[in-house]
Design a protein around this motif. Structure first.
Motif, PDB file in Angstrom:
ATOM      1  N   ASP A 168     102.842 -33.865  15.162  1.00  0.00           N
ATOM      2  CA  ASP A 168     102.903 -35.378  14.465  1.00  0.00           C
ATOM      3  C   ASP A 168     101.798 -36.068  14.813  1.00  0.00           C
ATOM      4  O   ASP A 168     101.398 -35.981  15.778  1.00  0.00           O
ATOM      5  CB  ASP A 168     104.382 -35.666  14.775  1.00  0.00           C
ATOM      6  N   VAL A 169     101.539 -37.145  13.891  1.00  0.00           N
ATOM      7  CA  VAL A 169     100.625 -37.983  14.087  1.00  0.00           C
ATOM      8  C   VAL A 169     100.878 -38.848  15.491  1.00  0.00           C
ATOM      9  O   VAL A 169      99.831 -39.006  16.241  1.00  0.00           O
ATOM     10  CB  VAL A 169     100.295 -39.245  13.130  1.00  0.00           C
ATOM     11  N   SER A 170     101.922 -39.099  15.689  1.00  0.00           N
ATOM     12  CA  SER A 170     102.156 -39.894  16.897  1.00  0.00           C
ATOM     13  C   SER A 170     101.821 -39.112  18.056  1.00  0.00           C
ATOM     14  O   SER A 170     101.340 -39.566  19.253  1.00  0.00           O
ATOM     15  CB  SER A 170     103.773 -40.256  16.922  1.00  0.00           C
ATOM     16  N   VAL A 171     102.241 -37.686  18.106  1.00  0.00           N
ATOM     17  CA  VAL A 171     101.983 -36.856  19.326  1.00  0.00           C
ATOM     18  C   VAL A 171     100.502 -36.485  19.365  1.00  0.00           C
ATOM     19  O   VAL A 171      99.828 -36.605  20.356  1.00  0.00           O
ATOM     20  CB  VAL A 171     102.813 -35.587  19.124  1.00  0.00           C
ATOM     21  N   GLN A 172      99.807 -36.474  18.172  1.00  0.00           N
ATOM     22  CA  GLN A 172      98.392 -36.138  17.722  1.00  0.00           C
ATOM     23  C   GLN A 172      97.620 -37.293  18.759  1.00  0.00           C
ATOM     24  O   GLN A 172      96.514 -36.993  19.425  1.00  0.00           O
ATOM     25  CB  GLN A 172      97.948 -36.030  16.446  1.00  0.00           C
ATOM     26  N   ALA A 173      98.097 -38.611  18.533  1.00  0.00           N
ATOM     27  CA  ALA A 173      97.395 -39.769  19.052  1.00  0.00           C
ATOM     28  C   ALA A 173      97.300 -39.495  20.635  1.00  0.00           C
ATOM     29  O   ALA A 173      96.279 -39.705  21.256  1.00  0.00           O
ATOM     30  CB  ALA A 173      98.164 -41.187  18.797  1.00  0.00           C
ATOM     31  N   GLU A 174      98.488 -39.105  21.315  1.00  0.00           N
ATOM     32  CA  GLU A 174      98.777 -38.785  22.559  1.00  0.00           C
ATOM     33  C   GLU A 174      97.642 -37.861  23.083  1.00  0.00           C
ATOM     34  O   GLU A 174      96.964 -37.714  24.146  1.00  0.00           O
ATOM     35  CB  GLU A 174     100.049 -38.512  23.121  1.00  0.00           C
ATOM     36  N   ASN A 177      93.984 -38.907  22.638  1.00  0.00           N
ATOM     37  CA  ASN A 177      93.651 -39.596  23.966  1.00  0.00           C
ATOM     38  C   ASN A 177      93.660 -38.730  25.397  1.00  0.00           C
ATOM     39  O   ASN A 177      92.308 -39.349  25.897  1.00  0.00           O
ATOM     40  CB  ASN A 177      94.588 -40.705  24.146  1.00  0.00           C
ATOM     41  N   ASP A 196      90.524 -32.037   9.665  1.00  0.00           N
ATOM     42  CA  ASP A 196      90.824 -33.241   9.365  1.00  0.00           C
ATOM     43  C   ASP A 196      89.589 -34.113   9.913  1.00  0.00           C
ATOM     44  O   ASP A 196      89.279 -34.407  10.958  1.00  0.00           O
ATOM     45  CB  ASP A 196      92.028 -33.551  10.297  1.00  0.00           C
ATOM     46  N   LEU A 197      88.853 -34.983   8.844  1.00  0.00           N
ATOM     47  CA  LEU A 197      87.665 -35.387   9.046  1.00  0.00           C
ATOM     48  C   LEU A 197      87.811 -36.706   9.973  1.00  0.00           C
ATOM     49  O   LEU A 197      87.185 -37.049  10.721  1.00  0.00           O
ATOM     50  CB  LEU A 197      86.954 -35.639   7.635  1.00  0.00           C
ATOM     51  N   ALA A 198      89.160 -37.289   9.711  1.00  0.00           N
ATOM     52  CA  ALA A 198      89.405 -38.243  10.532  1.00  0.00           C
ATOM     53  C   ALA A 198      89.605 -38.155  11.964  1.00  0.00           C
ATOM     54  O   ALA A 198      89.037 -39.066  12.773  1.00  0.00           O
ATOM     55  CB  ALA A 198      90.719 -39.044  10.027  1.00  0.00           C
ATOM     56  N   ASP A 201      85.880 -37.514  13.101  1.00  0.00           N
ATOM     57  CA  ASP A 201      85.284 -38.789  13.256  1.00  0.00           C
ATOM     58  C   ASP A 201      85.713 -39.535  14.619  1.00  0.00           C
ATOM     59  O   ASP A 201      84.812 -40.166  15.078  1.00  0.00           O
ATOM     60  CB  ASP A 201      85.454 -39.646  11.997  1.00  0.00           C
ATOM     61  N   HIS A 202      86.772 -39.579  14.820  1.00  0.00           N
ATOM     62  CA  HIS A 202      87.465 -40.128  16.055  1.00  0.00           C
ATOM     63  C   HIS A 202      86.877 -39.576  17.067  1.00  0.00           C
ATOM     64  O   HIS A 202      86.588 -40.282  18.432  1.00  0.00           O
ATOM     65  CB  HIS A 202      89.090 -40.228  16.081  1.00  0.00           C
ATOM     66  N   GLU A 245      92.099 -40.856   2.072  1.00  0.00           N
ATOM     67  CA  GLU A 245      92.340 -41.847   2.742  1.00  0.00           C
ATOM     68  C   GLU A 245      92.296 -43.085   1.965  1.00  0.00           C
ATOM     69  O   GLU A 245      93.143 -44.055   2.324  1.00  0.00           O
ATOM     70  CB  GLU A 245      91.644 -42.080   3.947  1.00  0.00           C
TER      71      GLU A 245
END
Lengths: 248, 280
Positions: A168-174, A177, A196-198, A201-202, A245
């Motif tokens: 999930d996006v929330s877990v992806q962020a963790e 990071n 996923d290009l985003a 890019d990140h 996006e």
């Protein structure tokens, strides 16, 4: 920190040629992205370069040494991989302790308990997790264990094959990071496959766009917003991602 | 606007589970596009399946669960068979697993017509071909005779859309319709679906984990967390979402050209799992 070079890598499965002379240079300590549609060969590049898949032609170099000239032990200690699906890449009947201790045993590395605890600490899990089984953890925790498994041999280069696309996006962020922090702490060189290009890019300074087993173009991250892509396919891919996006 | 579907306090309990997977969810659906978003395990797919009564083992309870005047909780399986596929249908996530691998694509599309209307094989075939054309398959005659392994993911998903819209349903539930597709074909498939749904005045429930997608293709969004709806908001106003969970999800999404610093991480609050009043 150590650079990775791939020269003239070609691979065929039976009659189908899946990689056509792929050339890549990844600088020491860089996070390099590979992006493309499914079937474009991006995961195959990683599988070949790590010799999970043999039978390809060309060269893959880690620093000054070809992966083919390394012993298995040496290769495993300089290069590790994190796979896409943490539900599939951990053995369901092995505890985290087994998963982490096995590489240490094979490589005859001492003070296993301390190393295992340190690896878990690095990925932000408490030491109690050593006695857990995959089904007792969430998707994000499993992916952390998969990363800890890759780190326990202290590799220099880590291949990331869609490390967050099952999350999930929330877990992806963790997890993103965590990967960023580990790179700055330990000076890893990353090659990261993603659709996923985003995410690319990140994470990545530079990335290669792949199509039909070829590298179409290598771009800087600024080329995404700055419309720096020259080939039509790269432009189409970037355009579609931006449209997705911003169509909002 | 007359609602097609009214859901009041829907709860779903899977046998053996300690708590309900869906806890008193309420919403209505008119001829509009409603998005349901949440993380995996939030119960969004369970809601979709419960509406179709595709959960034989689970215990459903609700104050009201009516679809076009039919009480879905009291309906017999016979009645459900007449509803499913004809008046409500469901588009599933991955065409690789949801098309029958050993039957030709076209036959699978035509099957719905044959099941729900009296018509000859020839008529069903013609209808299926017309529908394949409507989902922008360039050579429907050829694709009709292909097997699912011979087509791409994007085409498979368009075939699935054709199959589900062929019987002119009033409500379509799309459960992650594009998450198995590449970004280059995703928009195309979505716009085909969107176009057909609008033109036919179908009520669409789009279940997704992708906030970007629902923001784009829905009129209204329900955000689910731990089996409950925590926020209901117009898709255009998603940026002004109030609930910390919605805001956290939006912030955790990396953006093209965004700042490359660490992403804000969701700090889960046990209060989000508590019952709360949502204006419907």
């Amino acid at each position: 920190m150590i650079p990775v070079t791939i020269e003239q890598m070609s691979m065929r499965f039976g009659a189908v040629k899946v990689l056509h002379d792929v050339n890549l240079t990844v600088q020491a300590g860089e996070c390099f992205g590979l992006i493309g549609e499914s079937g474009s060969g991006k995961s195959t590049v990683l599988r070949c370069a790590s010799l999970l898949q043999d039978g390809w032609r060309g060269r893959a170099m880690i620093g000054d040494t070809s992966v083919r000239d390394m012993s298995v032990a040496q290769r495993c200690r300089s290069l590790q991989m994190v796979f896409q699906d943490p539900y599939g890449s951990l053995h369901p009947r092995h505890s985290v302790r087994t998963v982490l201790s096995e590489p240490l045993k094979i490589h005859a590395i001492g003070d296993a308990p301390d190393r295992m605890r340190a690896a878990l600490r690095d990925v932000g899990l408490p030491a109690e997790f050593l006695d857990r089984y995959p089904h007792q953890m969430s998707g994000g925790q499993r992916q952390r264990v998969a990363i800890a498994r890759a780190l326990i041999l202290d590799p220099k280069v880590v291949f990331l094959d869609e490390p967050t696309s099952a999350l999930d996006v929330s877990v992806q962020a963790e997890i993103l990071n965590l990967l960023m922090r580990l790179r700055s702490e330990k000076g890893f060189t990353y090659i990261m496959v993603s659709h996923d290009l985003a995410v690319v890019d990140h994470m990545c300074e530079r990335f290669a766009v792949m199509q039909h087993g070829r590298i179409v173009e290598v771009l800087d991250r600024d080329a995404i917003t700055g419309a720096g892509a020259k080939t039509s396919y790269a432009r189409e891919l970037i355009g579609a991602s931006l449209a997705y996006e911003n169509a909002l | 606007m007359d609602p097609i579907l009214t859901v009041r306090d829907l709860s779903v309990h899977y046998p053996g589970a300690p708590v309900c997977a869906v806890k008193s969810v309420s919403f209505t659906l008119g001829r509009e596009r409603l998005g349901i978003v949440g993380e995996s395990g939030s119960g969004k797919s369970t809601v979709g399946r419960a509406l179709m009564r595709l959960l034989p083992d689970a215990k459903l309870s609700a104050q009201t669960l009516t679809f076009e005047g039919v009480d879905l909780l009291a309906a017999s399986e016979r009645q459900m068979l007449r509803l499913r596929g004809a008046r409500m249908s469901m588009i599933l996530q991955d065409p690789k697993y949801s098309l029958n691998p050993i039957r030709r694509c076209g036959e699978q599309v035509a099957e719905g017509v044959r099941t729900h209307t009296r018509c000859s094989k020839k008529q069903a075939r013609d209808k299926a071909l017309a529908m394949l054309k409507a989902v922008q398959i360039r050579n429907p005659e050829r694709v009709y005779d292909l097997y699912p392994h011979e087509i791409s993911g994007g085409m498979g998903q368009r075939i699935m859309i054709a199959m589900m819209l062929l019987t002119d349903p009033d409500m379509v539930i799309a459960d992650e319709p594009t998450s198995a597709l590449d970004v280059t074909v995703r928009l195309q498939v979505l716009s085909i679906l969107d176009d057909l749904v609008r033109r036919r005045g179908i009520g669409l429930i789009m279940i997704s984990h992708d906030l970007n997608l629902v923001r784009n293709f829905c009129d209204r969004v329900l955000i689910m967390y731990d089996g409950r709806v925590v926020e209901s908001i117009a898709a255009g106003q998603l940026d002004q979402a109030q609930h910390p969970y919605t805001r956290g999800l939006l912030a955790a999404q990396p953006r093209i050209g965004g700042g490359r610093g660490p992403l804000p991480v969701l700090k889960r609050d046990p209060a989000w799992s508590q019952p709360m009043e949502i204006p419907v």
